[in-house]
Write an enzyme that holds these catalytic residues in place. Sequence first.
Site, PDB file in Angstrom:
ATOM      1  N   GLY A  35       0.817  -1.203   0.000  1.00 21.12           N
ATOM      2  CA  GLY A  35       0.000   0.000   0.000  1.00 21.12           C
ATOM      3  C   GLY A  35       0.848   1.248   0.000  1.00 21.12           C
ATOM      4  O   GLY A  35       2.036   1.210   0.321  1.00 21.12           O
ATOM      5  N   GLY A  37       0.565   5.713   0.748  1.00 22.87           N
ATOM      6  CA  GLY A  37      -0.218   6.840   1.228  1.00 22.87           C
ATOM      7  C   GLY A  37       0.657   8.076   1.292  1.00 22.87           C
ATOM      8  O   GLY A  37       1.826   8.053   0.882  1.00 22.87           O
ATOM      9  N   PHE A  39       1.969   9.430   3.826  1.00 23.43           N
ATOM     10  CA  PHE A  39       2.995   9.414   4.866  1.00 23.43           C
ATOM     11  C   PHE A  39       4.016   8.302   4.695  1.00 23.43           C
ATOM     12  O   PHE A  39       4.995   8.249   5.430  1.00 23.43           O
ATOM     13  CB  PHE A  39       2.351   9.302   6.241  1.00 23.43           C
ATOM     14  CG  PHE A  39       1.504  10.494   6.575  1.00 23.43           C
ATOM     15  CD1 PHE A  39       2.087  11.711   6.881  1.00 23.43           C
ATOM     16  CD2 PHE A  39       0.130  10.411   6.550  1.00 23.43           C
ATOM     17  CE1 PHE A  39       1.311  12.819   7.178  1.00 23.43           C
ATOM     18  CE2 PHE A  39      -0.655  11.508   6.848  1.00 23.43           C
ATOM     19  CZ  PHE A  39      -0.059  12.715   7.162  1.00 23.43           C
ATOM     20  N   GLY A  40       3.773   7.398   3.752  1.00 25.47           N
ATOM     21  CA  GLY A  40       4.728   6.324   3.575  1.00 25.47           C
ATOM     22  C   GLY A  40       4.232   5.251   2.634  1.00 25.47           C
ATOM     23  O   GLY A  40       3.121   5.311   2.102  1.00 25.47           O
ATOM     24  N   THR A  41       5.087   4.257   2.429  1.00 17.78           N
ATOM     25  CA  THR A  41       4.802   3.126   1.561  1.00 17.78           C
ATOM     26  C   THR A  41       4.956   1.857   2.385  1.00 17.78           C
ATOM     27  O   THR A  41       5.911   1.727   3.159  1.00 17.78           O
ATOM     28  CB  THR A  41       5.783   3.111   0.376  1.00 17.78           C
ATOM     29  OG1 THR A  41       5.727   4.386  -0.272  1.00 17.78           O
ATOM     30  CG2 THR A  41       5.435   2.038  -0.618  1.00 17.78           C
ATOM     31  N   VAL A  42       4.018   0.917   2.214  1.00 19.33           N
ATOM     32  CA  VAL A  42       4.043  -0.312   2.992  1.00 19.33           C
ATOM     33  C   VAL A  42       4.421  -1.477   2.079  1.00 19.33           C
ATOM     34  O   VAL A  42       3.835  -1.654   1.007  1.00 19.33           O
ATOM     35  CB  VAL A  42       2.678  -0.579   3.665  1.00 19.33           C
ATOM     36  CG1 VAL A  42       2.741  -1.848   4.511  1.00 19.33           C
ATOM     37  CG2 VAL A  42       2.249   0.614   4.514  1.00 19.33           C
ATOM     38  N   LYS A  55       6.210  -0.384   7.053  1.00 20.09           N
ATOM     39  CA  LYS A  55       5.854   0.948   6.549  1.00 20.09           C
ATOM     40  C   LYS A  55       7.123   1.779   6.503  1.00 20.09           C
ATOM     41  O   LYS A  55       7.719   2.087   7.535  1.00 20.09           O
ATOM     42  CB  LYS A  55       4.823   1.611   7.464  1.00 20.09           C
ATOM     43  CG  LYS A  55       4.409   2.998   7.006  1.00 20.09           C
ATOM     44  CD  LYS A  55       3.340   3.559   7.937  1.00 20.09           C
ATOM     45  CE  LYS A  55       2.831   4.897   7.501  1.00 20.09           C
ATOM     46  NZ  LYS A  55       1.752   5.384   8.396  1.00 20.09           N
ATOM     47  N   ASP A 138      -8.593   8.919  10.798  1.00 18.49           N
ATOM     48  CA  ASP A 138      -8.571   8.675   9.355  1.00 18.49           C
ATOM     49  C   ASP A 138      -9.185   7.313   9.049  1.00 18.49           C
ATOM     50  O   ASP A 138      -8.599   6.495   8.342  1.00 18.49           O
ATOM     51  CB  ASP A 138      -7.130   8.757   8.834  1.00 18.49           C
ATOM     52  CG  ASP A 138      -7.059   8.897   7.319  1.00 18.49           C
ATOM     53  OD1 ASP A 138      -8.069   9.292   6.693  1.00 18.49           O
ATOM     54  OD2 ASP A 138      -5.987   8.610   6.753  1.00 18.49           O
TER      55      ASP A 138
END
Length: 183
Positions: A35, A37, A39-42, A55, A138
Amino acid sequence: MEPGIHLRTKGVVSKRDIFVIRPDEVDINREALLGEGGFGTVYRGHWGGHDVAVKVVSRGIPAKKEVDVWKDLRHPNIVEFYGYNYSSAPMFLVSSLKEEGDALTFLVSNPDANRAKLLHEVSLGLQHLHCHSIVHGDLKALNILVDKHGIASLCDFGLSLVRMHSSSNTSNSINPGGQGTLR
């Protein structure tokens, strides 16, 4: 009691956070994107003999707040937090892996899934947060993950608020900004 391990080094007692994970302890598979977003990548990763979610925090994003909220939360409907590393470049957070992905992907792949059950599980996770004066901040399908048994859990506590009770009914939070998903 505060979490952590107290170490004695040359007569000085220091505290080592039990949640700190060294970069060399985690294998991040950057080809296995789970995933993305703001704020970061998972990514899928491997740590401590287990497949995990890692993350990788976007540059310039302070992750300490998310760790402070998430690390003490233990509930079957909240994704389990394993640890973090602030000193690595890039910073990362490690959590349990939910094999079925986010709720939206899960429901598209499993159209006959019991939606009422998933909603109930999410409500149990939210209830646990609220009992600890935490507002998720969120909540959306992408921040609800489903494991291989079809159990839903809340994740992504980067925009969570910690409500401080007062007689004036106002709140003080660790994230006063208006970020998140508008819808």
